[in-house]
Design an enzyme around this catalytic site. Structure first.
Site, PDB file in Angstrom:
ATOM      1  N   ASP A   1      42.363  38.114  40.163  1.00 14.22           N
ATOM      2  CA  ASP A   1      41.613  39.210  39.541  1.00 14.22           C
ATOM      3  C   ASP A   1      41.634  40.404  40.487  1.00 14.22           C
ATOM      4  O   ASP A   1      42.049  40.277  41.635  1.00 14.22           O
ATOM      5  CB  ASP A   1      40.192  38.795  39.145  1.00 14.22           C
ATOM      6  CG  ASP A   1      39.282  38.483  40.319  1.00 14.22           C
ATOM      7  OD1 ASP A   1      39.798  38.179  41.412  1.00 14.22           O
ATOM      8  OD2 ASP A   1      38.056  38.528  40.149  1.00 14.22           O
TER       9      ASP A   1
ATOM     10  N   TYR B   1      40.922  43.554  43.081  1.00 16.77           N
ATOM     11  CA  TYR B   1      40.061  43.750  44.253  1.00 16.77           C
ATOM     12  C   TYR B   1      38.689  44.229  43.786  1.00 16.77           C
ATOM     13  O   TYR B   1      38.590  45.050  42.869  1.00 16.77           O
ATOM     14  CB  TYR B   1      40.666  44.791  45.189  1.00 16.77           C
ATOM     15  CG  TYR B   1      41.975  44.380  45.828  1.00 16.77           C
ATOM     16  CD1 TYR B   1      42.076  43.237  46.612  1.00 16.77           C
ATOM     17  CD2 TYR B   1      43.121  45.167  45.692  1.00 16.77           C
ATOM     18  CE1 TYR B   1      43.277  42.871  47.217  1.00 16.77           C
ATOM     19  CE2 TYR B   1      44.320  44.817  46.295  1.00 16.77           C
ATOM     20  CZ  TYR B   1      44.393  43.665  47.060  1.00 16.77           C
ATOM     21  OH  TYR B   1      45.574  43.319  47.662  1.00 16.77           O
TER      22      TYR B   1
ATOM     23  N   PHE C   1      47.576  42.931  43.935  1.00 15.86           N
ATOM     24  CA  PHE C   1      47.850  43.025  45.374  1.00 15.86           C
ATOM     25  C   PHE C   1      47.993  44.452  45.886  1.00 15.86           C
ATOM     26  O   PHE C   1      48.031  44.680  47.089  1.00 15.86           O
ATOM     27  CB  PHE C   1      49.106  42.219  45.771  1.00 15.86           C
ATOM     28  CG  PHE C   1      48.971  40.733  45.561  1.00 15.86           C
ATOM     29  CD1 PHE C   1      48.204  39.972  46.425  1.00 15.86           C
ATOM     30  CD2 PHE C   1      49.600  40.100  44.504  1.00 15.86           C
ATOM     31  CE1 PHE C   1      48.057  38.603  46.241  1.00 15.86           C
ATOM     32  CE2 PHE C   1      49.474  38.732  44.305  1.00 15.86           C
ATOM     33  CZ  PHE C   1      48.697  37.980  45.181  1.00 15.86           C
TER      34      PHE C   1
ATOM     35  N   HIS D   1      48.860  30.632  48.678  1.00 13.20           N
ATOM     36  CA  HIS D   1      48.400  32.022  48.524  1.00 13.20           C
ATOM     37  C   HIS D   1      48.557  32.753  49.858  1.00 13.20           C
ATOM     38  O   HIS D   1      48.363  32.157  50.922  1.00 13.20           O
ATOM     39  CB  HIS D   1      46.936  32.041  48.077  1.00 13.20           C
ATOM     40  CG  HIS D   1      46.490  33.360  47.559  1.00 13.20           C
ATOM     41  ND1 HIS D   1      46.063  34.380  48.385  1.00 13.20           N
ATOM     42  CD2 HIS D   1      46.428  33.855  46.296  1.00 13.20           C
ATOM     43  CE1 HIS D   1      45.752  35.432  47.656  1.00 13.20           C
ATOM     44  NE2 HIS D   1      45.963  35.140  46.375  1.00 13.20           N
TER      45      HIS D   1
END
Length: 222
Positions: A65, A67, A78, A187
């Site tokens: 989701d 920031y 990202f 991740h």
């Protein structure tokens, strides 16, 4: 109906915008934006689609989701705008990019150039309340983005899916077309990057696959 997306995604996804879950989602978002600080700005929600037309799609990088701090989210997973401090996960992505392809680590976290090269930076949830991660994860976005993955999967052109972390990897079940390449890994967050992200070389793997299918790969320069 009102055109929501600015390119060929509109035709591919137009039926979704008429479904009850999406109409409910839209009403809920109107209230959320009215009563809370929500990211990204409403006009930026669909930037992942608007900057990467389906006709130019080569790679899908799947995030979770947006920031949730001020000034960060702008609709691309990202990515942060020019002048915003590069978040830790993206710092690690850049480290792997240098190790994998030899590219110098960028001074900006603004990934618009990736989007324009056919790299779709898609979060599975497209909005979030300020300082409240995953606060919009169960309001309908997952139904929408699952459908996006299914639409891409059903296409005839090979696409690379990059799934980092357990949340992204949970979407593997939606990718059934053997024409596509699925790259999975840990991740890139500081909590997990040392457990299989560093050294995974996802960028060169994506390029090799695209070249083998006579598709010009992105150069991955930011």
């Amino acid at each position: 109906m009102k055109e929501i997306l600015k390119n060929d995604w509109q035709e591919l996804l137009k039926d979704e915008f008429e479904k009850p879950y999406y109409l409910n989602l839209r009403e809920l978002l109107i209230e959320e934006y009215k009563n809370y600080e929500v990211f990204p700005k409403a006009e930026d929600i669909f930037n992942a689609f608007n900057y990467t037309p389906y006709s130019n799609l080569k790679v899908v990088i799947l995030g979770q989701d947006p920031y949730h701090n001020f000034g960060q989210a702008h609709g691309l997973a990202f990515s942060v705008k020019e002048g915003v401090k590069i978040p830790p996960s993206l710092v690690n992505i850049y480290k792997e990019l240098k190790e994998d392809l030899g590219l110098e680590i960028p001074s900006t976290g603004y990934l618009i150039n990736w989007s324009k090269q056919g790299i779709m930076l898609l979060n599975t949830t497209l909005t979030v309340r300020a300082h409240s991660p995953m606060s919009h994860s169960k309001i309908g976005w997952e139904l929408f983005t699952d459908r996006v993955i299914e639409v891409i999967d059903s296409g005839s052109r090979p696409v690379v899916f990059i799934l980092w972390g357990n949340h992204a990897k949970s979407k593997m079940k939606l990718i059934k077309n053997e024409k596509h390449l699925v790259i999975t890994g840990a991740h890139p967050s500081p909590l997990s990057a040392n457990r299989g992200f560093f050294g995974s070389r996802p960028f060169s793997k994506a390029n090799t696959f695209l070249e083998s299918n006579n598709i010009e790969p992105p150069n991955w320069r930011v």
